[in-house]
Design an enzyme around this catalytic site. Sequence first.
Site, mmCIF file in Angstrom:
data_model
loop_
_atom_site.group_PDB
_atom_site.id
_atom_site.type_symbol
_atom_site.label_atom_id
_atom_site.label_comp_id
_atom_site.label_asym_id
_atom_site.label_seq_id
_atom_site.Cartn_x
_atom_site.Cartn_y
_atom_site.Cartn_z
ATOM 1 N N ARG A 273 0.821 -1.224 0.000
ATOM 2 C CA ARG A 273 0.000 0.000 0.000
ATOM 3 C C ARG A 273 0.855 1.275 0.000
ATOM 4 O O ARG A 273 0.450 2.312 0.538
ATOM 5 C CB ARG A 273 -0.940 0.034 1.224
ATOM 6 C CG ARG A 273 -1.874 -1.147 1.321
ATOM 7 C CD ARG A 273 -2.897 -1.168 0.186
ATOM 8 N NE ARG A 273 -3.779 -2.305 0.342
ATOM 9 C CZ ARG A 273 -3.520 -3.528 -0.149
ATOM 10 N NH1 ARG A 273 -2.430 -3.751 -0.877
ATOM 11 N NH2 ARG A 273 -4.362 -4.511 0.039
ATOM 12 N N SER B 159 -10.889 -1.094 3.258
ATOM 13 C CA SER B 159 -10.136 -1.317 4.503
ATOM 14 C C SER B 159 -9.787 0.037 5.108
ATOM 15 O O SER B 159 -9.166 0.865 4.441
ATOM 16 C CB SER B 159 -8.838 -2.072 4.227
ATOM 17 O OG SER B 159 -9.147 -3.332 3.720
ATOM 18 N N GLU C 110 -5.580 3.650 6.335
ATOM 19 C CA GLU C 110 -5.230 3.475 4.918
ATOM 20 C C GLU C 110 -5.721 4.628 4.027
ATOM 21 O O GLU C 110 -4.933 5.165 3.254
ATOM 22 C CB GLU C 110 -5.774 2.135 4.399
ATOM 23 C CG GLU C 110 -5.346 1.877 2.963
ATOM 24 C CD GLU C 110 -5.980 0.651 2.347
ATOM 25 O OE1 GLU C 110 -5.712 -0.448 2.829
ATOM 26 O OE2 GLU C 110 -6.726 0.802 1.368
#
Length: 348
Positions: free
Chosen positions: A165, A241, A335
């Site tokens: 990520r 998420s 995130e």
Amino acid sequence: MLIRENVPISELTTMRLGGKARFVIEISELSDIPEAYKFAAEKKLPTFVLGGGANTIGKDEGFDGVILLNRLKGIEVISETSDEVVIRAMGGEEWDDFVKYTCERGYSGIECLSKIPGTVGAAPVQNIGAYGQDISQVLESVEVYDRETHELIVLGANELKMGYRSTIFNNGPLVGRYFIVAATFVLENEECLEPPFYNSLQKYIDEHNETDFSPANIRKMVSNIRAEKLPDPIHEASAGSFFKNIFIDDGEGAKAKALGIKVWEKADGRKMINSGYLIEGAGLKGARMHGFKVSEKAALILINESAKSYADLDAARSEIRNKVQEKYGFYLEQEPVEIPIGKKKEAS
Ligand SMILES: Cc1cc2nc3c(=O)[nH]c(=O)nc-3n(C[C@H](O)[C@H](O)[C@H](O)COP(=O)(O)OP(=O)(O)OC[C@H]3O[C@@H](n4cnc5c(N)ncnc54)[C@H](O)[C@@H]3O)c2cc1C
């Protein structure tokens, strides 16, 4: 170039929070990009690039600046042999339309990334991943508009520092410098993935006695799993998420094991804890707080049921973080990206 004024960020993002953006410009042609940056410079306003808003959160103050919405379209096969295909997609294409296009033609490499909301242009930003694939495995290069030099340049995937990520686009000194115009991928032709698959996909395969691992069928399976587990942004507001999984060193690994937490070993040898497991272990799966709900199907996902304010999100986030920290001693990192509120509002 379409310019709109005072557009609610809540309408541009899947978490459906955020006040008004002063200007929103739709980029549908290459020439719109320099024009949009010129427009912002003339008005002395900051800019923010947005695709589908599936990984971005707006604040109540909105954004005193210019949002550039990437709507550049087109998919083109650059070259094809019996082994591989080089394929380029414009950044404003829906990511899942692109995956569908490749799977229908039997190209393998992104079939496990089916149904991830958002655009092709945002996919490299956080190196999207799911069910054992991420785009660092197949991305060849990206074409970007450099807002400092005003040039269109090509960056090879090896220049992007792609990790979990994380890339140069969301981490480090180059954040905000590039507008991703297009991405080029190298996919396998007439090849199928081979077992064993990522846990939840393998479980589905075993339960349904699946033997066809073609890109189209893997796409079907992943789509079924996701439909069962993950909220559809059209019907339920979320940013996917909400927290990242946690990479740990050997010392933390020992601590995690002592607390009964499962430690995953990734292909590159790094150790990882599933943050959803920690949230569930802290008793929060399905919990409701401040207008949000921790998904009862996937604890990493925070669903906005009725919250209208960033303060509610802040309160829910703190509650989850604190409970996990108290029970396990691990900090949960968010995130999704947040849109800054813009210069004038910051100053006032
Ligand atoms: C229900 C749901 C499920 C999800 N599942 C997954 C998953 O399985 N795996 C996964 O990795 N992610 C997942 N996500 C997160 C999200 O889908 C991805 O991060 C996706 O890439 C976001 O695309 P977007 O176009 O909506 O990006 P946006 O939210 O619009 O932008 C995200 C970031 O990228 C930047 N950006 C966007 N476009 C450009 C561009 N052209 N040039 C430069 N910067 C740009 C933005 O400034 C921002 O910082 C999920 C989200 C939801 C809502």
